[in-house]
Write a protein that holds these residues in place. Structure first.
Motif, PDB file in Angstrom:
ATOM      1  N   SER A 172     -19.092  -0.134 -17.997  1.00  0.00           N
ATOM      2  CA  SER A 172     -19.264   1.197 -17.399  1.00  0.00           C
ATOM      3  C   SER A 172     -20.524   1.866 -17.933  1.00  0.00           C
ATOM      4  O   SER A 172     -21.321   2.427 -17.172  1.00  0.00           O
ATOM      5  N   LYS A 183     -19.751   2.983 -10.540  1.00  0.00           N
ATOM      6  CA  LYS A 183     -18.437   3.054  -9.903  1.00  0.00           C
ATOM      7  C   LYS A 183     -17.767   4.399 -10.207  1.00  0.00           C
ATOM      8  O   LYS A 183     -18.035   5.013 -11.247  1.00  0.00           O
ATOM      9  N   HIS A 185     -14.866   4.957 -11.349  1.00  0.00           N
ATOM     10  CA  HIS A 185     -14.142   4.962 -12.622  1.00  0.00           C
ATOM     11  C   HIS A 185     -15.094   5.066 -13.811  1.00  0.00           C
ATOM     12  O   HIS A 185     -14.673   5.452 -14.912  1.00  0.00           O
ATOM     13  N   ASP A 186     -16.387   4.746 -13.617  1.00  0.00           N
ATOM     14  CA  ASP A 186     -17.361   4.932 -14.698  1.00  0.00           C
ATOM     15  C   ASP A 186     -17.516   6.420 -15.017  1.00  0.00           C
ATOM     16  O   ASP A 186     -17.603   6.812 -16.189  1.00  0.00           O
ATOM     17  N   THR A 188     -15.260   8.721 -14.293  1.00  0.00           N
ATOM     18  CA  THR A 188     -13.980   9.136 -14.875  1.00  0.00           C
ATOM     19  C   THR A 188     -13.942   8.850 -16.365  1.00  0.00           C
ATOM     20  O   THR A 188     -13.408   9.634 -17.159  1.00  0.00           O
ATOM     21  N   TYR A 218      -7.725  12.492 -16.547  1.00  0.00           N
ATOM     22  CA  TYR A 218      -8.767  11.508 -16.191  1.00  0.00           C
ATOM     23  C   TYR A 218      -8.286  10.117 -16.620  1.00  0.00           C
ATOM     24  O   TYR A 218      -8.485   9.703 -17.760  1.00  0.00           O
ATOM     25  N   ASN A 219      -7.612   9.442 -15.671  1.00  0.00           N
ATOM     26  CA  ASN A 219      -6.980   8.165 -16.004  1.00  0.00           C
ATOM     27  C   ASN A 219      -7.941   7.008 -15.721  1.00  0.00           C
ATOM     28  O   ASN A 219      -7.891   6.356 -14.670  1.00  0.00           O
ATOM     29  N   TYR A 220      -8.814   6.771 -16.673  1.00  0.00           N
ATOM     30  CA  TYR A 220      -9.809   5.694 -16.545  1.00  0.00           C
ATOM     31  C   TYR A 220      -9.143   4.335 -16.373  1.00  0.00           C
ATOM     32  O   TYR A 220      -9.543   3.541 -15.523  1.00  0.00           O
ATOM     33  N   LYS A 221      -8.113   4.062 -17.160  1.00  0.00           N
ATOM     34  CA  LYS A 221      -7.470   2.754 -17.111  1.00  0.00           C
ATOM     35  C   LYS A 221      -6.856   2.486 -15.740  1.00  0.00           C
ATOM     36  O   LYS A 221      -6.965   1.372 -15.201  1.00  0.00           O
ATOM     37  N   LYS A 222      -6.210   3.485 -15.159  1.00  0.00           N
ATOM     38  CA  LYS A 222      -5.595   3.314 -13.839  1.00  0.00           C
ATOM     39  C   LYS A 222      -6.661   2.997 -12.791  1.00  0.00           C
ATOM     40  O   LYS A 222      -6.503   2.065 -11.978  1.00  0.00           O
ATOM     41  N   GLU A 223      -7.753   3.754 -12.805  1.00  0.00           N
ATOM     42  CA  GLU A 223      -8.827   3.527 -11.832  1.00  0.00           C
ATOM     43  C   GLU A 223      -9.497   2.177 -12.073  1.00  0.00           C
ATOM     44  O   GLU A 223      -9.870   1.480 -11.123  1.00  0.00           O
ATOM     45  N   LEU A 224      -9.662   1.806 -13.346  1.00  0.00           N
ATOM     46  CA  LEU A 224     -10.258   0.521 -13.678  1.00  0.00           C
ATOM     47  C   LEU A 224      -9.379  -0.619 -13.189  1.00  0.00           C
ATOM     48  O   LEU A 224      -9.874  -1.579 -12.579  1.00  0.00           O
TER      49      LEU A 224
END
Length: 233
Positions: A172, A183, A185-186, A188, A218-224
């Motif tokens: 990211s 992206k 999620h980056d 996020t 801000y759920n980075y893991k979920k979006e990733l």
């Protein structure tokens, strides 16, 4: 010359050393560009080296030797340069996944290497790139940079340490610093880290508690995970 007195011989040797360093940086720039890498850090380094060379030569009463600063394009073995190897590693890293790296060893090695590379870059340049390409203020970018790469944090087990390098976060940050193929999620991730660090500082939280709260917004893991599922990673 920094307060040190040089003999004529020492001055000429110092000048030649600076010339070698300038040529080496030029080769690194050529190698990086040859594989499509980002040479901005190296170009900044070269400008500083050239300024130091001119200043030293003038102070020492030596003639600048432009002919000794030239590097003929294509005349060097670029594959042996550090910049070429780093650029290759950055390109190859994007292809790593559970399929190509089932035990995660290559990704762990890449993350460690990339975090170290970021720490060795000029922090002001990294911060400006995070701010510009990540859409956050320079103040927030500075806080995020220090939070992820510099500062030590208190964890639930009572230990105080820097964050372990994370492959997906390194990717990211790579996209954000390059300003290419960023992206959602980056972005996020940046927002998550900024909120997390503010929670840790304001409420004296350990990392796990602040991380859990920041993840609610801000759920980075979920979006990733959703991104990796889409691309089959």
């Amino acid at each position: 010359m920094g307060g040190k007195t040089y003999t004529y011989y020492e001055s000429t040797q110092k000048q030649r050393q600076m010339e070698r360093q300038i040529r080496a940086t030029k080769r690194e720039i050529e190698a990086t560009k040859s594989i499509g890498g980002d040479a901005q850090d190296l170009q900044n380094k070269l400008r500083g080296q050239m300024a130091d060379y001119k200043s030293f030569s003038k102070a020492a009463g030596l003639k600048e030797r432009d002919n000794r600063l030239r590097v003929e394009s294509g005349s060097s073995t670029l594959k042996s340069t550090k910049a070429y190897q780093n650029a290759v590693n950055m390109k190859n890293a994007g292809a790593l996944s559970n399929k190509t790296d089932p035990f995660g060893r290559k990704r762990e090695k890449h993350a460690i290497s990339y975090y170290e590379e970021i720490r060795n870059r000029r922090s002001d340049y990294v911060i400006k790139r995070i701010s510009k390409n990540g859409g956050v203020s320079e103040k927030a970018a500075k806080n995020i940079y220090e939070h992820v790469f510099v500062e030590k944090h208190i964890f639930a087990d009572g230990t105080e340490r820097q964050f372990d390098p994370d492959y997906d976060m390194s990717e990211s940050f790579r996209r954000i610093l390059e300003g290419k193929n960023i992206k959602p999620h980056d972005i996020t991730m940046l927002r998550h880290e900024n909120l997390e660090l503010n929670l840790m500082k304001k409420y004296n939280m350990v990392h796990e508690d602040a991380h859990s709260l920041a993840e609610q917004k801000y759920n980075y893991k979920k979006e990733l995970d959703e991104f990796l599922e889409r691309i089959g990673g």
